[in-house]
Write an enzyme that holds these catalytic residues in place. Sequence first.
Site, PDB file in Angstrom:
ATOM      1  N   TYR A 167       6.376 -13.313   2.915  1.00 20.24           N
ATOM      2  CA  TYR A 167       5.041 -12.697   2.907  1.00 20.24           C
ATOM      3  C   TYR A 167       4.594 -12.543   1.465  1.00 20.24           C
ATOM      4  O   TYR A 167       5.331 -12.009   0.632  1.00 20.24           O
ATOM      5  CB  TYR A 167       5.098 -11.319   3.581  1.00 20.24           C
ATOM      6  CG  TYR A 167       3.771 -10.603   3.596  1.00 20.24           C
ATOM      7  CD1 TYR A 167       2.715 -11.081   4.377  1.00 20.24           C
ATOM      8  CD2 TYR A 167       3.560  -9.446   2.845  1.00 20.24           C
ATOM      9  CE1 TYR A 167       1.494 -10.424   4.396  1.00 20.24           C
ATOM     10  CE2 TYR A 167       2.340  -8.789   2.859  1.00 20.24           C
ATOM     11  CZ  TYR A 167       1.317  -9.277   3.630  1.00 20.24           C
ATOM     12  OH  TYR A 167       0.102  -8.637   3.652  1.00 20.24           O
ATOM     13  N   ASP A 176       7.261 -14.209  -6.789  1.00 15.57           N
ATOM     14  CA  ASP A 176       6.551 -13.059  -6.243  1.00 15.57           C
ATOM     15  C   ASP A 176       7.519 -11.885  -6.319  1.00 15.57           C
ATOM     16  O   ASP A 176       8.387 -11.715  -5.453  1.00 15.57           O
ATOM     17  CB  ASP A 176       6.136 -13.356  -4.799  1.00 15.57           C
ATOM     18  CG  ASP A 176       5.508 -12.150  -4.122  1.00 15.57           C
ATOM     19  OD1 ASP A 176       5.531 -11.055  -4.724  1.00 15.57           O
ATOM     20  OD2 ASP A 176       5.014 -12.292  -2.994  1.00 15.57           O
ATOM     21  N   LYS A 228       3.494  -2.785  -6.296  1.00 18.99           N
ATOM     22  CA  LYS A 228       4.379  -1.728  -5.763  1.00 18.99           C
ATOM     23  C   LYS A 228       4.909  -0.793  -6.859  1.00 18.99           C
ATOM     24  O   LYS A 228       4.144  -0.023  -7.393  1.00 18.99           O
ATOM     25  CB  LYS A 228       5.518  -2.366  -4.959  1.00 18.99           C
ATOM     26  CG  LYS A 228       4.953  -3.208  -3.777  1.00 18.99           C
ATOM     27  CD  LYS A 228       5.691  -3.040  -2.513  1.00 18.99           C
ATOM     28  CE  LYS A 228       5.157  -3.973  -1.443  1.00 18.99           C
ATOM     29  NZ  LYS A 228       4.868  -3.371  -0.201  1.00 18.99           N
TER      30      LYS A 228
HETATM   31  C1  LIG Z   1       6.783  -9.873  -1.498  1.00 19.53           C
HETATM   32  C2  LIG Z   1       5.385  -9.346  -1.303  1.00 19.53           C
HETATM   33  N1  LIG Z   1       4.353 -10.002  -1.848  1.00 19.53           N
HETATM   34  C3  LIG Z   1       3.092  -9.569  -1.733  1.00 19.53           C
HETATM   35  C4  LIG Z   1       2.797  -8.431  -1.016  1.00 19.53           C
HETATM   36  C5  LIG Z   1       1.392  -7.937  -0.901  1.00 19.53           C
HETATM   37  O1  LIG Z   1       1.234  -6.811  -1.685  1.00 19.53           O
HETATM   38  P1  LIG Z   1       0.062  -5.756  -1.389  1.00 19.53           P
HETATM   39  O2  LIG Z   1       0.368  -5.113  -0.080  1.00 19.53           O
HETATM   40  O3  LIG Z   1       0.113  -4.819  -2.552  1.00 19.53           O
HETATM   41  O4  LIG Z   1      -1.207  -6.531  -1.343  1.00 19.53           O
HETATM   42  C6  LIG Z   1       3.848  -7.705  -0.411  1.00 19.53           C
HETATM   43  C7  LIG Z   1       3.582  -6.496   0.370  1.00 19.53           C
HETATM   44  O5  LIG Z   1       4.377  -5.955   1.065  1.00 19.53           O
HETATM   45  C8  LIG Z   1       5.171  -8.183  -0.560  1.00 19.53           C
HETATM   46  O6  LIG Z   1       6.206  -7.524  -0.012  1.00 19.53           O
END
Ligand SMILES: Cc1ncc(COP(=O)(O)O)c(C=O)c1O
Length: 431
Positions: free
Chosen positions: A135, A238, A266
């Site tokens: 994700y 990511d 985060k």
């Molecule tokens: C690995 C990863 N990338 C991107 C995101 C997206 O981040 P946001 O919820 O701050 O848009 C998340 C969210 O849980 C994530 O776990």
Amino acid sequence: MDHIQKSKSLIPGGVESNIRLFDPHPFVSRRGDGPYLYDIDGNKIIDYALGYGPLILGHRHPKVVDAVKKQVDRGSMFGSPTELPPKYVEIVRKAMPSIEMFRFTNSGCEATMTSLRVARAHSGKEKIAKAEGSYHGGYDYMMQSVDIPEDKLKKGVKCQPPVPWGNGLPKCISDLAVIYPFNEWEETEDIIRKNADELAAVIAEPIHAGGGCVAPRDGYLKKLRKLTKELGILLIFDEVLTGFRVAWGGAQERYGVKPDLTCIAKVAGGGYQLGGFGGRKELMEAILPCDEGFVYHGGTYNAHAVSVAAGYATLKELSKSGTYSKLERNGNMLFNGLRDHAKDRGVDTWVENIGSLGEVFFTDKEVRTWRDELGVDGAKWERWFLSAISEGVFFGVPHPDGHAFTSLAHTDDVIEKSLEILDGAFKTVAE
Ligand SMILES: Cc1ncc(COP(=O)(O)O)c(C=O)c1O
């Protein structure tokens, strides 16, 4: 319950993000303090979801609260550069030397989305390779094979072509994604080599944790770095979930691999809306208008002064010596305890943890790929999870392939108490 019923008539599911939904209904929080949440019925709940990752210092850490209050008093939005962002970026660069320049966003989603645009502009190519089950945020390009509905899942293969997750995605978008199986090196190499001429970037969660929690094995990330370098394809990490979580320098420090671009959010915002992406100077400077054009990046709230103040205070606190050994220790205490209790109760589990990030999978097999996560026993997990909540432990993302976190506020006493409750939950499952 009444609150959720009323809320459901106004807000789909009564929740502001689908991930927060679970049966029979989520509890409604009123306040947080250290490792605890307090719900509207007065229950005190030990929190291992921690806002789905950001609250590594626990709820309302005094240094963060103080920084936020001071900033609110000075003003929260200016629309012109302010003093703190470059200071913040200096800390980020020290922690992650692969980041030479950095731009702020409001979320992890925007960070990864814009990093893909930078990669496409740089390479002149359009396709992006992402891992099955990963994700990266809820936008069309990356909503491919995040999860695969049972009727579309090809069993007996290690990975399959992109499957859109959810409705409303343009069909043509799937053609721009190439899916590889995290931790299955031969298949990953094969897929990337076959598509190399069209790939702008390979994006990877260095620890597969957007859904679930799986550590990279057998030098997988190093191999990915070597291959992308050989083929001239950008590697994007990511680190939205792993940045400042699994080490001060994120997963790239922990596994010794330097990506071309990195996305964070985060923990980086300490509980406030902050994300960003960065990497080599020449890649990032493509954002600036010049004769050849530019890569668009904007956002009214980018580097919101309150968020940067909260993020800065959080990173300052995290940069103190001993922080990550404490987190490693309390993460291991929790997850090792869970391994032991599950075994003693005769409940088949695979417990994965990378310091303060981990998950309990209800399965009798090792979980080393996303496909392995599909084999977990959702009914057993649900019994365990709900039993824990009823006794006062909220164990992370409320799904069988979720993940949980510890914070610096989770003292030994808190973890011991949690283990007692979670052991009781294993007992319920065993019965
Ligand atoms: C690995 C990863 N990338 C991107 C995101 C997206 O981040 P946001 O919820 O701050 O848009 C998340 C969210 O849980 C994530 O776990």
